[in-house]
Write a protein that holds these residues in place. Structure first.
Motif, short mmCIF file in Angstrom:
data_model
loop_
_atom_site.label_atom_id
_atom_site.label_comp_id
_atom_site.label_asym_id
_atom_site.label_seq_id
_atom_site.Cartn_x
_atom_site.Cartn_y
_atom_site.Cartn_z
N PRO A 225 54.08 16.49 57.23
CA PRO A 225 52.98 15.78 57.87
C PRO A 225 53.37 14.33 58.19
O PRO A 225 54.43 13.87 57.79
N GLY A 226 52.48 13.63 58.91
CA GLY A 226 52.75 12.25 59.27
C GLY A 226 51.96 11.86 60.51
O GLY A 226 51.03 12.56 60.93
N LEU A 227 52.32 10.73 61.09
CA LEU A 227 51.69 10.27 62.33
C LEU A 227 52.27 11.08 63.49
O LEU A 227 53.49 11.14 63.66
N VAL A 228 51.42 11.69 64.27
CA VAL A 228 51.91 12.64 65.29
C VAL A 228 52.88 12.01 66.28
O VAL A 228 53.92 12.59 66.61
N GLY A 229 52.58 10.81 66.77
CA GLY A 229 53.46 10.15 67.72
C GLY A 229 54.81 9.82 67.12
O GLY A 229 55.86 9.96 67.76
N ALA A 230 54.79 9.37 65.87
CA ALA A 230 56.03 9.03 65.17
C ALA A 230 56.87 10.29 64.92
O ALA A 230 58.08 10.30 65.16
N LYS B 92 69.32 29.35 52.96
CA LYS B 92 68.45 30.54 52.98
C LYS B 92 68.42 31.21 54.35
O LYS B 92 67.78 32.25 54.52
N GLY B 93 69.10 30.60 55.33
CA GLY B 93 69.14 31.19 56.67
C GLY B 93 67.97 30.83 57.55
O GLY B 93 67.78 31.43 58.61
N LEU B 94 67.16 29.85 57.12
CA LEU B 94 66.01 29.45 57.93
C LEU B 94 66.45 28.58 59.11
O LEU B 94 67.21 27.63 58.94
N ARG B 95 66.00 28.93 60.29
CA ARG B 95 66.34 28.19 61.50
C ARG B 95 65.08 28.03 62.35
O ARG B 95 64.19 28.89 62.33
N ASP B 96 65.01 26.96 63.10
CA ASP B 96 63.88 26.75 64.01
C ASP B 96 64.40 26.75 65.44
O ASP B 96 65.54 26.35 65.72
N GLY B 97 63.54 27.16 66.36
CA GLY B 97 63.88 27.15 67.77
C GLY B 97 63.45 25.86 68.43
O GLY B 97 62.86 24.98 67.79
N LEU B 98 63.71 25.76 69.72
CA LEU B 98 63.36 24.54 70.45
C LEU B 98 61.86 24.39 70.67
O LEU B 98 61.40 23.39 71.20
N GLU B 99 61.10 25.40 70.24
CA GLU B 99 59.64 25.29 70.31
C GLU B 99 59.09 24.51 69.10
O GLU B 99 57.87 24.28 69.01
N LEU B 100 59.94 24.10 68.17
CA LEU B 100 59.50 23.31 67.01
C LEU B 100 58.68 22.11 67.49
O LEU B 100 59.10 21.39 68.40
N ASN B 101 57.53 21.90 66.85
CA ASN B 101 56.65 20.81 67.27
C ASN B 101 56.22 19.99 66.06
O ASN B 101 56.34 20.45 64.92
N ALA B 102 55.72 18.80 66.31
CA ALA B 102 55.19 17.96 65.24
C ALA B 102 53.90 18.56 64.70
O ALA B 102 53.04 19.00 65.47
N CYS B 103 53.76 18.60 63.37
CA CYS B 103 52.55 19.13 62.72
C CYS B 103 52.01 18.05 61.77
O CYS B 103 52.39 18.01 60.59
N PRO B 104 51.15 17.16 62.26
CA PRO B 104 50.71 16.01 61.48
C PRO B 104 49.97 16.35 60.19
O PRO B 104 49.95 15.55 59.26
N ASN B 105 49.34 17.54 60.12
CA ASN B 105 48.56 17.91 58.93
C ASN B 105 49.20 19.07 58.16
O ASN B 105 48.51 19.80 57.44
N LEU B 106 50.49 19.23 58.27
CA LEU B 106 51.20 20.33 57.62
C LEU B 106 51.01 20.32 56.11
O LEU B 106 51.18 19.30 55.46
N LYS B 107 50.66 21.46 55.54
CA LYS B 107 50.47 21.59 54.09
C LYS B 107 51.78 21.97 53.42
O LYS B 107 52.61 22.66 53.99
N LEU B 108 51.96 21.51 52.18
CA LEU B 108 53.17 21.83 51.43
C LEU B 108 53.26 23.34 51.24
O LEU B 108 52.29 23.99 50.85
N GLY B 109 54.43 23.91 51.53
CA GLY B 109 54.64 25.35 51.39
C GLY B 109 54.41 26.11 52.67
O GLY B 109 54.79 27.28 52.79
N GLU B 110 53.81 25.45 53.69
CA GLU B 110 53.61 26.08 54.99
C GLU B 110 54.85 25.93 55.86
O GLU B 110 55.61 24.99 55.71
N ARG B 111 55.02 26.88 56.79
CA ARG B 111 56.07 26.75 57.79
C ARG B 111 55.50 27.15 59.13
O ARG B 111 54.65 28.00 59.20
#
Length: 339
Positions: free
Chosen positions: A85-90, A320-339
């Motif tokens: 989480p954080g400031l969306v613009g940042a 662990k083999g986790l990878r993100d695609g170019l669709e990765l976006n900022a998530c200002p209210n992301l909860k711990l443990g969420e992906r």
């Protein structure tokens, strides 16, 4: 096994940071461009200004991180970036930088949770620390008590129901005229104060003994200041800061120690910007010693926002083999443990 080098990028608030981490725990570089001087003028972080400064600094910070690590992009195995989480613009500035580098260099992209990064800072300086352990996370925006069951796997045992501890520090500092950033200024003022001069309330939350509440402590401090002004009584700032800090520390330490005792946990870590507070660290250290608990804490530079912790967290996601695609976006209210 060959060395794995992760380029970490962090821009969730007002620090533009990049780091190169080898094998998860070795810091090859850790570059931080702070905006504290800019935001002090406004008494707190101005999101739009923070975003613009990130844009100005991000390329330079990444270049400096590579230079200090004595490596090039060819030596980097993956790029890890804070996406919430954080400031969306940042956040967007760091995420855009990481995605551009991932695409241009054909390197894996790994989105990292900011709080998971703070927890991971403990792995850098404590090479022997392995899950499971308890962790108290105390920052400007979050107060959590969690069980770290494995790398990237958490049970949230308690959290603040209102203000985060760091938020309360900032508001109290502003109310007594100490300014921004509040945490270090209150900590410093409290050194010469009496922590028992004023008895402020310790917040209790019905239904969960491990949840936190700091709005009551903050309101009690503001009421004390207002009453002093109305009656013409001089406010002893060191005593007020020490008493406020003692109340917050009691709330944090009691819950963390009780969790360890209740569950038979012998390892407790602390993380987040407020984890650099000298009184909180000292109390946790002494109470852990009393109760036969091993206490882990990062040095202050790794408590505040930095990219070394993001590179460390990213390393374990990479394994662990986790990878993100170019669709990765900022998530200002992301909860711990969420992906």
């Amino acid at each position: 096994m060959n060395d794995i080098n992760i380029l970490g990028i962090e821009s969730s608030c007002d620090e533009t940071a990049a780091a190169v981490i080898r094998n998860g725990r070795e810091v090859r570089s850790n570059i931080i461009s702070s905006q504290i001087a800019i935001h002090t003028e406004y008494g707190g972080v101005v999101p739009e200004i923070a975003s613009r400064k990130h844009l100005e600094k991000i390329d330079d910070v990444v270049s400096l991180a590579l230079k200090e690590a004595d490596c090039t992009f060819d030596d980097i195995d993956a790029i890890a970036v804070t996406y919430g989480p954080g400031l969306v613009g940042a956040l967007l500035v760091g995420v855009a930088e990481a995605k551009a580098l991932s695409f241009a260099l054909n390197k894996p992209l790994i989105g990292v949770h900011h709080i998971e990064g703070h927890i991971s800072a403990n792995y850098i300086e404590n090479k022997d620390l392995e899950p499971p352990f308890a962790c108290l996370i105390v920052s400007g925006g979050h107060t959590h008590l969690v069980m770290v069951e494995d790398y990237g796997k958490y049970e949230i045992v308690g959290r603040s129901r209102d203000d985060a501890a760091g938020e309360a520090f900032d508001k109290v500092a502003r109310a007594v005229g100490l300014g921004y950033p509040g945490g270090p200024k209150v900590d410093n003022a409290a050194r010469t104060g009496d922590p028992h001069a004023i008895e402020f309330p310790r917040g209790v939350v019905a239904g969960n003994p491990y949840d936190f509440s700091f709005s009551g402590i903050k309101s009690a401090v503001l009421n004390h200041i207002n009453k002093a002004k109305m009656t013409g009584t001089e406010i002893n700032i060191p005593d007020l800061c020490a008493s406020f800090q003692e109340a917050v520390t009691d709330s944090l330490v009691s819950r963390a120690i009780n969790l360890c005792k209740e569950r038979g946990i012998k390892k407790l870590a602390i993380a987040g910007g407020v984890a650099s507070n000298s009184h909180i660290r000292s109390r946790l250290e002494s109470e852990c010693k009393e109760n036969g608990i091993r206490f882990y804490r990062p040095s202050p530079v790794l408590c505040t926002d930095n990219a070394a912790m993001i590179g460390c967290a990213g390393y374990y996601e990479y394994l662990k083999g986790l990878r993100d695609g170019l669709e990765l976006n900022a998530c200002p209210n992301l909860k711990l443990g969420e992906r």
